[in-house]
Scaffold this motif. Structure first.
Motif, PDB file in Angstrom:
ATOM      1  N   GLU A   1       0.826  -1.209   0.000  1.00 34.32           N
ATOM      2  CA  GLU A   1       0.000   0.000   0.000  1.00 34.32           C
ATOM      3  C   GLU A   1       0.859   1.258   0.000  1.00 34.32           C
ATOM      4  N   GLN A   2       1.915   1.253   0.802  1.00 34.24           N
ATOM      5  CA  GLN A   2       2.771   2.435   0.861  1.00 34.24           C
ATOM      6  C   GLN A   2       3.541   2.632  -0.443  1.00 34.24           C
ATOM      7  N   ALA A   3       4.076   1.555  -0.994  1.00 38.60           N
ATOM      8  CA  ALA A   3       4.851   1.654  -2.233  1.00 38.60           C
ATOM      9  C   ALA A   3       3.969   2.063  -3.403  1.00 38.60           C
ATOM     10  N   THR A   4       2.741   1.559  -3.438  1.00 48.46           N
ATOM     11  CA  THR A   4       1.815   1.911  -4.518  1.00 48.46           C
ATOM     12  C   THR A   4       1.522   3.400  -4.514  1.00 48.46           C
ATOM     13  N   GLN A   5       1.278   3.950  -3.351  1.00 49.18           N
ATOM     14  CA  GLN A   5       0.959   5.372  -3.267  1.00 49.18           C
ATOM     15  C   GLN A   5       2.158   6.257  -3.606  1.00 49.18           C
ATOM     16  N   LEU A   6       3.356   5.782  -3.291  1.00 49.68           N
ATOM     17  CA  LEU A   6       4.550   6.579  -3.589  1.00 49.68           C
ATOM     18  C   LEU A   6       4.853   6.609  -5.090  1.00 49.68           C
ATOM     19  N   GLY A   7       4.558   5.533  -5.790  1.00 50.46           N
ATOM     20  CA  GLY A   7       4.769   5.512  -7.235  1.00 50.46           C
ATOM     21  C   GLY A   7       6.188   5.878  -7.619  1.00 50.46           C
ATOM     22  N   GLY A   8       6.315   6.858  -8.505  1.00 52.68           N
ATOM     23  CA  GLY A   8       7.628   7.286  -8.986  1.00 52.68           C
ATOM     24  C   GLY A   8       8.518   7.885  -7.918  1.00 52.68           C
ATOM     25  N   LYS A   9       7.977   8.196  -6.756  1.00 48.05           N
ATOM     26  CA  LYS A   9       8.776   8.758  -5.663  1.00 48.05           C
ATOM     27  C   LYS A   9       9.345   7.667  -4.746  1.00 48.05           C
ATOM     28  N   LEU A  10       9.126   6.403  -5.115  1.00 52.45           N
ATOM     29  CA  LEU A  10       9.540   5.300  -4.251  1.00 52.45           C
ATOM     30  C   LEU A  10      11.063   5.180  -4.169  1.00 52.45           C
TER      31      LEU A  10
END
Length: 494
Positions: A423-432
């Motif tokens: 969930e956290q990685a999905t929301q971060l997207g390109g900012k991961l």
């Protein structure tokens, strides 16, 4: 309480035994009908992996001659191969297991229904290629108690398989690299050094001596989202978090509160018994302090050596002191011995209570009729509570990657940790990045794994203040505490 978590005492005690926990023993499984009821939908997977006659799964390279990379064992999971020296198998293909597999929508979707961040600017980095994001899972697999935390690896693989079946993060699927910490701080350090080089993050890990890898994780800024934390060093690691948060020094109030309300007289004649190994004695002292502050009166406080086979003298003391409520901290195998001695001497307290270590199908089988009436306290939903759709998903996908695997406490929190990462990685997207993920985790509050467990303060790393009390009768557990959970102010164990 000491700076060591109560769970460490349990884990260390279990590791002192020479018997295997038998996590692959038979247990209740989901029916096909139940699997199909997850939001009323199923999906055809990518290929047709099924279990084999020896309980393994095609695609698990630990099986001689197996090379099916698209099988269920490879679903988001690494090769289990050789894990000596703290190193583990290589990351597998991440393909989803085949056949009809349970799916969810909305909050039950693999991404939690979270809005995906833009993939603009997404960069490959340590553990991330054009096609995959590698996650390490470090758990005690070999060692004094073989397979003690295998459930954490099974559950992490299961969630990766669920995610990979229909999703990706900016075009990348999840691979899980399985590493063995061997119930040894040195092996944990070695495994996390390897994880620093191979993986983007560590997810769902579980070890009795997890202090070893704390420095390694922090030195390489590796995000580490564990099933639970067992040492203060791990908790103090600035890049380390856990789906089950623990704040040393504080004790969950649910169980002592329940018995004060149910049978106050019994709490005025209580015993605190514990396995005399590792940090158990210090933690037992913390329990006694916390229970006393809650209003109990502890008349008998006693450790029992790991090598002890004669429990009769301890039972005699319970009888002589008029103990009405017995609490015990230790591995369920020793609980079975204690219950046998109590039965042989005709001693039956008003209540026998232990934590969720005994909320396990293996304890139920071994204790037999002697287990009737015992209580356990837990911070999770019951494993057969299929009204919780996330439980259906956990059980269904666990059975996909390891047919016949038994769900347990540590596995459930590992699944929760994997969902938290996704969930956290999905929301971060390109900012991961590693740094952005750690920053996001610091802000996580009231995390329930989508309804699997009590709210956990992941970012604050604070002990949960809610739980439930279960009772075993005729081989079946039932929640006996009122409401969903009992909650209250945390108890000071110092």
């Amino acid at each position: 309480m000491s700076r060591l978590s109560p769970l460490r005492a349990i884990a260390i005690a279990a590791l002192c035994l020479t018997v295997c926990l038998g996590l692959a023993a038979c247990g209740s499984q989901l029916t096909p009908e139940t699997v199909a009821q997850v939001n009323g939908t199923t999906t055809g997977g990518a290929g047709g992996a099924t279990g084999t006659s020896d309980g393994t799964v095609p695609g698990d390279s630990s099986v001689p001659g197996s090379s099916d990379a698209g099988g269920a064992a490879a679903a988001g999971g690494g090769s289990t191969g050789s894990t000596t020296g703290g190193s583990g198998g290589s990351a597998a293909s991440g393909d989803a297991p085949a056949g009809d597999a349970a799916q969810g929508t909305g909050a039950n979707a693999a991404t939690g229904g979270k809005k995906a961040g833009s993939c603009d600017g997404f960069k490959n980095q340590t553990g991330i290629t054009d096609k995959t994001i590698t996650l390490a899972n470090v758990a005690d697999i070999s060692g004094p108690v073989p397979g003690i935390f295998e459930s954490a690896q099974q559950a992490t693989r299961a969630y990766a398989a669920y995610f990979n079946s229909t999703n990706d993060i900016c075009g990348r699927k999840l691979d899980v690299e399985l590493l063995d910490s061997r119930a040894d701080a040195g092996a944990d350090q070695q495994a996390y050094t390897k994880a620093c080089d191979d993986a983007f993050a560590a997810v769902g890990s579980m070890g009795a001596f997890d202090s070893g890898g704390a420095g390694a994780a922090q030195s390489c800024a590796l995000p580490d989202i564990r099933s639970t934390t067992t040492t203060p060093e791990r908790r103090d690691c600035t890049t380390c978090f856990a789906a089950q948060s623990v704040d040393p020094g504080l004790v969950n109030p649910a169980m002592p509160k329940y018995f004060l309300q149910k049978d106050k007289d019994a709490t005025q004649h209580a015993a605190v018994l514990y396995i005399n190994a590792g940090a158990a004695a210090v933690n037992a002292q913390s329990f006694r302090n916390a229970y006393t502050r809650a209003g109990w009166k502890v008349d008998y406080f006693q450790g029992i050596d790991v090598s002890e086979f004669n429990y009769a003298p301890y039972v005699q003391q319970l009888k002589d002191k008029g103990i009405k409520l017995v609490t015990y901290t230790g591995p369920y195998q020793n609980t079975v011995k204690l219950l046998e001695a109590m039965q042989q001497q005709g001693y039956k307290p008003d209540a026998f209570v232990q934590d969720s270590t005994i909320y396990d199908a293996n304890f139920v089988e071994q204790a037999g009729s002697n287990g009737n009436g015992v209580y356990a306290w837990s911070s999770t939903k019951m494993f057969d509570d299929y009204s919780v759709k996330e439980m259906q998903l956990y059980r269904a996908w666990l059975d996909q990657v390891k047919p016949g695997a038994v769900p347990n406490y540590f596995g459930l929190y590992a699944w929760s940790a994997a969902r938290l990462f996704v969930e956290q990685a999905t929301q971060l997207g390109g900012k991961l990045t590693r740094a952005s993920l750690v920053a996001a985790l610091k802000g996580v509050k009231d995390w329930t794994g989508n309804g699997l467990h009590v709210p956990q303060q992941v970012g604050a790393k604070t002990t949960a203040n809610c739980g439930s009390v279960l009772q075993l009768n005729d081989g079946k557990w039932k929640q006996v505490s009122s409401g969903t959970y009992l909650c209250g102010p945390l108890l000071n164990g110092n």
